[in-house]
Design a protein around this motif. Structure first.
Motif, PDB file in Angstrom:
ATOM      1  N   LEU A  78       4.182  25.817 -30.527  1.00 57.56           N
ATOM      2  CA  LEU A  78       3.165  26.464 -29.704  1.00 57.56           C
ATOM      3  C   LEU A  78       2.222  25.414 -29.144  1.00 57.56           C
ATOM      4  CD1 LEU A  78       2.212  29.494 -31.974  1.00 57.56           C
ATOM      5  CD2 LEU A  78       3.498  29.552 -29.820  1.00 57.56           C
ATOM      6  N   ALA A  79       2.050  25.452 -27.841  1.00 56.50           N
ATOM      7  CA  ALA A  79       1.169  24.471 -27.187  1.00 56.50           C
ATOM      8  C   ALA A  79       0.167  25.240 -26.323  1.00 56.50           C
ATOM      9  CB  ALA A  79       2.001  23.523 -26.325  1.00 56.50           C
ATOM     10  N   PRO A  80      -1.056  24.724 -26.170  1.00 58.38           N
ATOM     11  CA  PRO A  80      -2.071  25.494 -25.432  1.00 58.38           C
ATOM     12  C   PRO A  80      -1.840  25.574 -23.932  1.00 58.38           C
ATOM     13  CG  PRO A  80      -2.964  23.371 -26.141  1.00 58.38           C
ATOM     14  CD  PRO A  80      -1.612  23.485 -26.747  1.00 58.38           C
ATOM     15  N   ARG A  82       0.689  24.755 -20.274  1.00 58.39           N
ATOM     16  CA  ARG A  82       2.064  24.570 -19.780  1.00 58.39           C
ATOM     17  C   ARG A  82       2.429  23.103 -19.739  1.00 58.39           C
ATOM     18  NH1 ARG A  82       1.315  27.609 -14.062  1.00 58.39           N
ATOM     19  NH2 ARG A  82       0.098  29.347 -14.796  1.00 58.39           N
ATOM     20  N   GLU A  83       1.481  22.277 -19.313  1.00 54.88           N
ATOM     21  CA  GLU A  83       1.789  20.848 -19.203  1.00 54.88           C
ATOM     22  C   GLU A  83       2.136  20.264 -20.559  1.00 54.88           C
ATOM     23  OE1 GLU A  83      -0.607  22.136 -17.386  1.00 54.88           O
ATOM     24  OE2 GLU A  83       0.070  21.609 -15.369  1.00 54.88           O
ATOM     25  N   LEU A  84       1.334  20.642 -21.546  1.00 54.42           N
ATOM     26  CA  LEU A  84       1.590  20.094 -22.876  1.00 54.42           C
ATOM     27  C   LEU A  84       2.942  20.597 -23.378  1.00 54.42           C
ATOM     28  CD1 LEU A  84       0.487  18.264 -25.059  1.00 54.42           C
ATOM     29  CD2 LEU A  84      -0.606  20.249 -26.098  1.00 54.42           C
ATOM     30  N   ALA A  85       3.224  21.878 -23.149  1.00 53.19           N
ATOM     31  CA  ALA A  85       4.515  22.427 -23.572  1.00 53.19           C
ATOM     32  C   ALA A  85       5.654  21.663 -22.882  1.00 53.19           C
ATOM     33  CB  ALA A  85       4.591  23.917 -23.239  1.00 53.19           C
ATOM     34  N   ALA A  86       5.484  21.397 -21.593  1.00 51.59           N
ATOM     35  CA  ALA A  86       6.529  20.671 -20.855  1.00 51.59           C
ATOM     36  C   ALA A  86       6.700  19.258 -21.417  1.00 51.59           C
ATOM     37  CB  ALA A  86       6.186  20.617 -19.373  1.00 51.59           C
ATOM     38  N   GLN A  87       5.596  18.651 -21.812  1.00 51.98           N
ATOM     39  CA  GLN A  87       5.701  17.304 -22.386  1.00 51.98           C
ATOM     40  C   GLN A  87       6.403  17.309 -23.731  1.00 51.98           C
ATOM     41  OE1 GLN A  87       1.968  15.164 -22.495  1.00 51.98           O
ATOM     42  NE2 GLN A  87       1.853  15.417 -20.290  1.00 51.98           N
ATOM     43  N   VAL A  88       6.123  18.332 -24.514  1.00 55.71           N
ATOM     44  CA  VAL A  88       6.814  18.432 -25.813  1.00 55.71           C
ATOM     45  C   VAL A  88       8.313  18.559 -25.554  1.00 55.71           C
ATOM     46  CG1 VAL A  88       7.132  19.863 -27.869  1.00 55.71           C
ATOM     47  CG2 VAL A  88       4.827  19.396 -27.038  1.00 55.71           C
ATOM     48  N   THR A 129       3.780  28.662 -24.707  1.00 54.05           N
ATOM     49  CA  THR A 129       2.347  28.926 -24.785  1.00 54.05           C
ATOM     50  C   THR A 129       2.226  30.317 -25.433  1.00 54.05           C
ATOM     51  OG1 THR A 129       2.495  29.697 -22.494  1.00 54.05           O
ATOM     52  CG2 THR A 129       1.643  27.488 -22.832  1.00 54.05           C
ATOM     53  N   PRO A 130       1.138  30.558 -26.193  1.00 54.66           N
ATOM     54  CA  PRO A 130       1.093  31.779 -27.000  1.00 54.66           C
ATOM     55  C   PRO A 130       1.241  33.071 -26.194  1.00 54.66           C
ATOM     56  CG  PRO A 130      -0.643  30.269 -27.684  1.00 54.66           C
ATOM     57  CD  PRO A 130      -0.028  29.676 -26.455  1.00 54.66           C
ATOM     58  N   GLY A 131       0.573  33.159 -25.043  1.00 54.29           N
ATOM     59  CA  GLY A 131       0.615  34.390 -24.259  1.00 54.29           C
ATOM     60  C   GLY A 131       2.020  34.712 -23.797  1.00 54.29           C
ATOM     61  N   ARG A 132       2.685  33.711 -23.261  1.00 53.69           N
ATOM     62  CA  ARG A 132       4.034  33.927 -22.728  1.00 53.69           C
ATOM     63  C   ARG A 132       5.010  34.307 -23.847  1.00 53.69           C
ATOM     64  NH1 ARG A 132       5.651  32.938 -17.134  1.00 53.69           N
ATOM     65  NH2 ARG A 132       7.611  33.969 -17.141  1.00 53.69           N
ATOM     66  N   VAL A 149      10.992  26.316 -38.710  1.00 51.22           N
ATOM     67  CA  VAL A 149       9.869  25.385 -38.571  1.00 51.22           C
ATOM     68  C   VAL A 149       8.965  25.877 -37.443  1.00 51.22           C
ATOM     69  CG1 VAL A 149       9.177  22.969 -38.253  1.00 51.22           C
ATOM     70  CG2 VAL A 149      11.502  23.496 -39.020  1.00 51.22           C
ATOM     71  N   MET A 150       7.681  25.907 -37.734  1.00 47.45           N
ATOM     72  CA  MET A 150       6.737  26.287 -36.674  1.00 47.45           C
ATOM     73  C   MET A 150       5.703  25.167 -36.517  1.00 47.45           C
ATOM     74  SD  MET A 150       4.556  29.745 -36.263  1.00 47.45           S
ATOM     75  CE  MET A 150       2.875  29.780 -35.696  1.00 47.45           C
ATOM     76  N   VAL A 151       5.460  24.796 -35.257  1.00 47.09           N
ATOM     77  CA  VAL A 151       4.470  23.759 -34.972  1.00 47.09           C
ATOM     78  C   VAL A 151       3.341  24.377 -34.150  1.00 47.09           C
ATOM     79  CG1 VAL A 151       4.040  21.579 -33.750  1.00 47.09           C
ATOM     80  CG2 VAL A 151       6.215  21.934 -34.923  1.00 47.09           C
ATOM     81  N   VAL A 152       2.129  24.093 -34.526  1.00 45.44           N
ATOM     82  CA  VAL A 152       0.986  24.443 -33.678  1.00 45.44           C
ATOM     83  C   VAL A 152       0.384  23.117 -33.218  1.00 45.44           C
ATOM     84  CG1 VAL A 152      -1.246  25.602 -33.527  1.00 45.44           C
ATOM     85  CG2 VAL A 152       0.560  26.549 -34.993  1.00 45.44           C
ATOM     86  N   ASP A 153       0.404  22.899 -31.921  1.00 46.12           N
ATOM     87  CA  ASP A 153      -0.085  21.626 -31.384  1.00 46.12           C
ATOM     88  C   ASP A 153      -1.431  21.864 -30.691  1.00 46.12           C
ATOM     89  OD1 ASP A 153      -0.071  18.953 -30.851  1.00 46.12           O
ATOM     90  OD2 ASP A 153       1.370  19.042 -29.211  1.00 46.12           O
ATOM     91  N   GLU A 154      -2.365  20.974 -30.938  1.00 44.59           N
ATOM     92  CA  GLU A 154      -3.694  21.029 -30.325  1.00 44.59           C
ATOM     93  C   GLU A 154      -4.384  22.366 -30.598  1.00 44.59           C
ATOM     94  OE1 GLU A 154      -4.194  19.112 -26.627  1.00 44.59           O
ATOM     95  OE2 GLU A 154      -3.128  17.377 -27.419  1.00 44.59           O
ATOM     96  N   ALA A 155      -4.488  22.676 -31.890  1.00 43.20           N
ATOM     97  CA  ALA A 155      -5.080  23.956 -32.295  1.00 43.20           C
ATOM     98  C   ALA A 155      -6.531  24.081 -31.844  1.00 43.20           C
ATOM     99  CB  ALA A 155      -4.991  24.099 -33.812  1.00 43.20           C
ATOM    100  N   ASP A 156      -7.259  22.980 -31.811  1.00 44.40           N
ATOM    101  CA  ASP A 156      -8.660  23.082 -31.392  1.00 44.40           C
ATOM    102  C   ASP A 156      -8.769  23.520 -29.940  1.00 44.40           C
ATOM    103  OD1 ASP A 156      -7.488  20.610 -30.848  1.00 44.40           O
ATOM    104  OD2 ASP A 156      -9.407  19.566 -30.750  1.00 44.40           O
ATOM    105  N   ARG A 157      -7.803  23.104 -29.142  1.00 46.70           N
ATOM    106  CA  ARG A 157      -7.790  23.539 -27.749  1.00 46.70           C
ATOM    107  C   ARG A 157      -7.414  25.028 -27.664  1.00 46.70           C
ATOM    108  NH1 ARG A 157      -9.766  21.893 -22.974  1.00 46.70           N
ATOM    109  NH2 ARG A 157     -10.647  20.631 -24.635  1.00 46.70           N
TER     110      ARG A 157
END
Ligand code: AMP
Length: 468
Positions: A78-80, A82-88, A129-132, A149-157
């Motif tokens: 999970l990434a906050p 779209r760009e970050l998700a695309a980079q992952v 991203t969480p909404g999608r 396995v579940m990853v949460v990336d940039e949780a503060d964001r």
């Protein structure tokens, strides 16, 4: 410590070698072994530390065994944004080059049908991203009870963006037996609560904030005598015209300001483009690609859009606005001075920014940031507030140099321009006329223009109170 010592299999080591990395970063050294051992990991780390590889590499190794089933992804990142998700996903492609893992990306702007077809065939890695993700789930297109396995990336964001209830819900939809790898730059109470609730005896890893360690970044503030955005834009142009500025990111606090500043810079001949969450995905992707390829010199960005973007070699960061959250300052300036390279960060400070500036100083543990005093001619071009509109207009026309104008082909404005009714208007084109510079610094190279410097006097306009 080398990558060979972390317990990674040869196929992954080959992919790492092909990426050109010689040694693991601190977060990789600490996170990869426990992640490979199946433990939960809580990584307190920012972008730029190599955190993406620290979860991608062990995931690939774990997922190499076993097969995906229809509509039941085996792992979830999970990434906050779209760009970050695309980079992952690019990281998975890079490190997974020698594996046959299947991947789907559930983010806005990517065809729903294509992704759904992939899910139907079964995916090893789902990046969303969480909404999608919840959209797909609610349509019954997806089951989360096969997640290993579940990853949460940039949780503060995620917290800043209001995603925490979604994250909680998604956690509850995945099996208790899952492994969780959780990353956040900071640990505010809401994030602490989530990790207490959903992580099982995590290995906690904290790596130093880039801003407190990156001696390679020269930080400066530039005092602007007025809160007025037009004055700020003029000062920004001066600072951006500095000799060493190869490329840069200009950060604004609001999307509407991003649009206005980008447009204004384009009109002044800067090779600049906006990037924020309301722009079409295709435009954002193209902008980033062009920036990486040096076809665009300046990105004008909001925090959310810029967070986590993997952009190498940014020479300068400009804070058009002092960030409201002090942590954002750390993230913003962390875009430069990476991997031992030299970088510079400038922040405009107006009379109204005192509180934000103090919070930033506390966060970075400094008493002050050195001030850059610009010796500039632009103040002459600022019409005085007390003068009539007509005479100010006349001055502007007269001051526009007639010779030597050179229009650097400003990027086509294909973005979905929002009405920036909360902002000062962009200057008229008669005023703009590219008098300062062309996109490739031609004039300056010819030595014909004043540039930024640590001037030894404060210009008169700087000490003048201007009503806002
Ligand atoms: P991240 O913090 O994951 O966004 O990574 C920041 C940057 O560091 C990216 O450009 C990565 O490609 C790069 N990177 C990741 N791991 C390493 C490494 N071990 N050595 C050098 N660069 C790395």
């Amino acid at each position: 410590m080398s990558f060979d010592d972390l317990g990674l299999e040869p196929k992954l080591l080959d992919a790492i070698k092909a990426s050109g990395y010689e040694n693991p970063t601190p977060i990789q050294i600490e996170a990869i072994p426990p992640a490979l051992a199946g433990k939960d990991v809580l990584g307190i780390a920012q972008t730029g530390t190599g955190k993406t590889a620290s979860f991608t590499l062990p995931m690939i190794q774990r997922l190499a065994k076993g097969r995906a089933r229809a509509r039941m992804p085996r792992s979830l990142v999970l990434a906050p944004t779209r760009e970050l998700a695309a980079q992952v996903s690019e990281n998975f492609e890079k490190y997974g080059a020698n594996h046959k893992l299947t991947m789907a990306l559930l983010i806005g702007g990517v065809s729903f049908g294509d992704q759904d077809a992939k899910l139907t065939r079964g995916v090893d890695v789902l990046i969303a991203t969480p909404g999608r993700l919840l959209d797909h789930f609610e349509r019954g297109r997806l089951l989360l009870n096969g997640i290993e396995v579940m990853v949460v990336d940039e949780a503060d964001r995620m917290l800043d963006m209001g995603f925490i209830p979604d994250i909680e819900r998604i956690f509850k939809l995945t099996p208790m037996t899952r492994q969780t790898l959780f990353f956040s730059a900071t640990m505010p109470p809401e994030i602490q609560r989530i990790t207490d609730q959903f992580l099982h005896a995590p290995v906690r890893i904290e790596v130093a904030k880039p801003a407190t360690t990156a001696e390679t970044i020269t930080q400066r503030i530039v005092r602007v005598p007025s809160k007025d955005d037009k004055t700020k834009r003029a000062v920004l142009r001066e600072v951006m015209s500095g000799k060493d500025v190869k490329n840069g990111i200009v950060f604004c606090n609001r999307k509407s300001t991003v649009d206005v500043v980008a447009k204004s810079l384009q009109k002044h001949g800067f090779n600049a483009r906006p990037i924020h969450g309301d722009l079409a995905q295709a435009f954002r992707t193209e902008t980033l690609d062009k920036f990486r390829n040096d076809e665009i010199q300046f990105l004008i960005a909001s925090d959310v859009a810029a967070r986590g973007l993997d952009i190498p070699d940014v020479s300068h960061v400009f804070n058009f606005d002092a960030p409201i959250h002090a942590d954002d300052y750390v993230h913003r300036i962390g875009r430069t001075g990476r991997a031992g390279k030299k970088g510079a960060a400038f922040m405009l400070i107006t009379p109204g920014d005192g509180k934000n500036y103090d919070a930033i100083l506390r966060t970075i543990g400094k008493d002050e940031i050195e001030e850059l005093k610009i010796t500039s001619s632009f103040e002459k071009k600022e019409p005085r507030k007390s003068r009539s509109r007509d005479s100010a207009e006349k001055d502007r026309t007269e001051e526009t140099p007639k010779k030597g104008r050179r229009k650097a082909s400003p990027e086509k404005e294909r973005h979905e321009s929002r009405k920036a009714d909360d902002e000062a208007p962009v200057e008229s084109s008669s005023e703009s006329a590219d008098r300062r510079r062309s996109g490739n610094n031609k004039k300056r190279e010819q030595g014909g223009e004043k540039t930024v410097g640590l001037g030894d006097h404060v210009p008169e306009f700087m000490t003048r109170a201007v009503a806002s």
